[in-house]
Design an enzyme around this catalytic site. Sequence first.
Site, mmCIF file in Angstrom:
data_model
loop_
_atom_site.group_PDB
_atom_site.id
_atom_site.type_symbol
_atom_site.label_atom_id
_atom_site.label_comp_id
_atom_site.label_asym_id
_atom_site.label_seq_id
_atom_site.Cartn_x
_atom_site.Cartn_y
_atom_site.Cartn_z
ATOM 1 N N ASP A 10 0.874 -1.163 0.000
ATOM 2 C CA ASP A 10 0.000 0.000 0.000
ATOM 3 C C ASP A 10 0.921 1.225 0.000
ATOM 4 O O ASP A 10 2.083 1.138 0.408
ATOM 5 C CB ASP A 10 -0.879 -0.021 1.250
ATOM 6 C CG ASP A 10 -1.651 1.265 1.422
ATOM 7 O OD1 ASP A 10 -2.412 1.641 0.516
ATOM 8 O OD2 ASP A 10 -1.475 1.920 2.474
ATOM 9 N N ASP A 65 -0.092 5.042 0.783
ATOM 10 C CA ASP A 65 -0.333 6.091 1.771
ATOM 11 C C ASP A 65 -0.404 5.550 3.191
ATOM 12 O O ASP A 65 -1.215 4.675 3.490
ATOM 13 C CB ASP A 65 -1.635 6.824 1.427
ATOM 14 C CG ASP A 65 -1.598 7.407 0.031
ATOM 15 O OD1 ASP A 65 -0.748 8.266 -0.218
ATOM 16 O OD2 ASP A 65 -2.407 6.982 -0.822
ATOM 17 N N ASP A 108 -1.514 -0.474 6.123
ATOM 18 C CA ASP A 108 -1.663 0.286 7.364
ATOM 19 C C ASP A 108 -3.115 0.429 7.786
ATOM 20 O O ASP A 108 -3.391 0.887 8.896
ATOM 21 C CB ASP A 108 -1.069 1.684 7.202
ATOM 22 C CG ASP A 108 -1.933 2.573 6.323
ATOM 23 O OD1 ASP A 108 -2.456 3.584 6.817
ATOM 24 O OD2 ASP A 108 -2.105 2.240 5.135
#
Length: 233
Positions: free
Chosen positions: A12, A14, A171
């Site tokens: 991922d 961001d 995240d």
Amino acid sequence: MSTFGAPAVIFDLDGTLVDSEPNYYEAGRQILAEHGVPDFTWADHERYVGISTQETVAHWKELYGLRAPVEELLAAKNRRYLELARASTSAYPEMRTFVELLAGEGVPMAVASGSSPLAIDAILAGTGLDTYLRTAVSADEVARGKPAPDVFLEAARRLGADPADCVVLEDAAPGAAAAHAAGMRCIAIPYVAAQADAPEFAAAGLLLRGGQAEFTARAAYDWLVRTAPERPR
């Protein structure tokens, strides 16, 4: 397959590779203020961590009764975010080290993100991560964003990897759910500490409750080596 038999790794972007959430928050805060919503807070923003920009602005339109079309809101938010991202986006140092370690071992890598293709390209180029991460998939390029598995499955397809041989770094809870739905293992590094107990993270192969403060390139690398599938003899 790499020299030590590690699977493909899909990142991922961001909040996982780069600390971009403050820029997303500021872009959203500015756009909403311009459309008559002056009190959008960081706590409000946290509920959208891990969700594509398109889905975020569609929810804003409904939640706040915005008159502007979703397409107009999306374009405005993306423009504002790009201005902020180009001015200041930094890669997490341990993540950069991890990417470099994997590159040195020939591990196939990709980025799968809810951001627009333009934003992904700008951030990877601005941080220099594009040297190592040449395969990138945006949620704009698939039918459904996270928590659907589409972006991860497309990343695996572009890498020529079996989804079962892929490990995702995420995240956010929707991303962890997407990895599970794709049949991929997950290293979870919760951006929002209060979400560490979210059920979506429970199936992660490695859960770092302390987020980026707990992540080290060497520990993640060692986990990959230790859990890598057996290579045919």
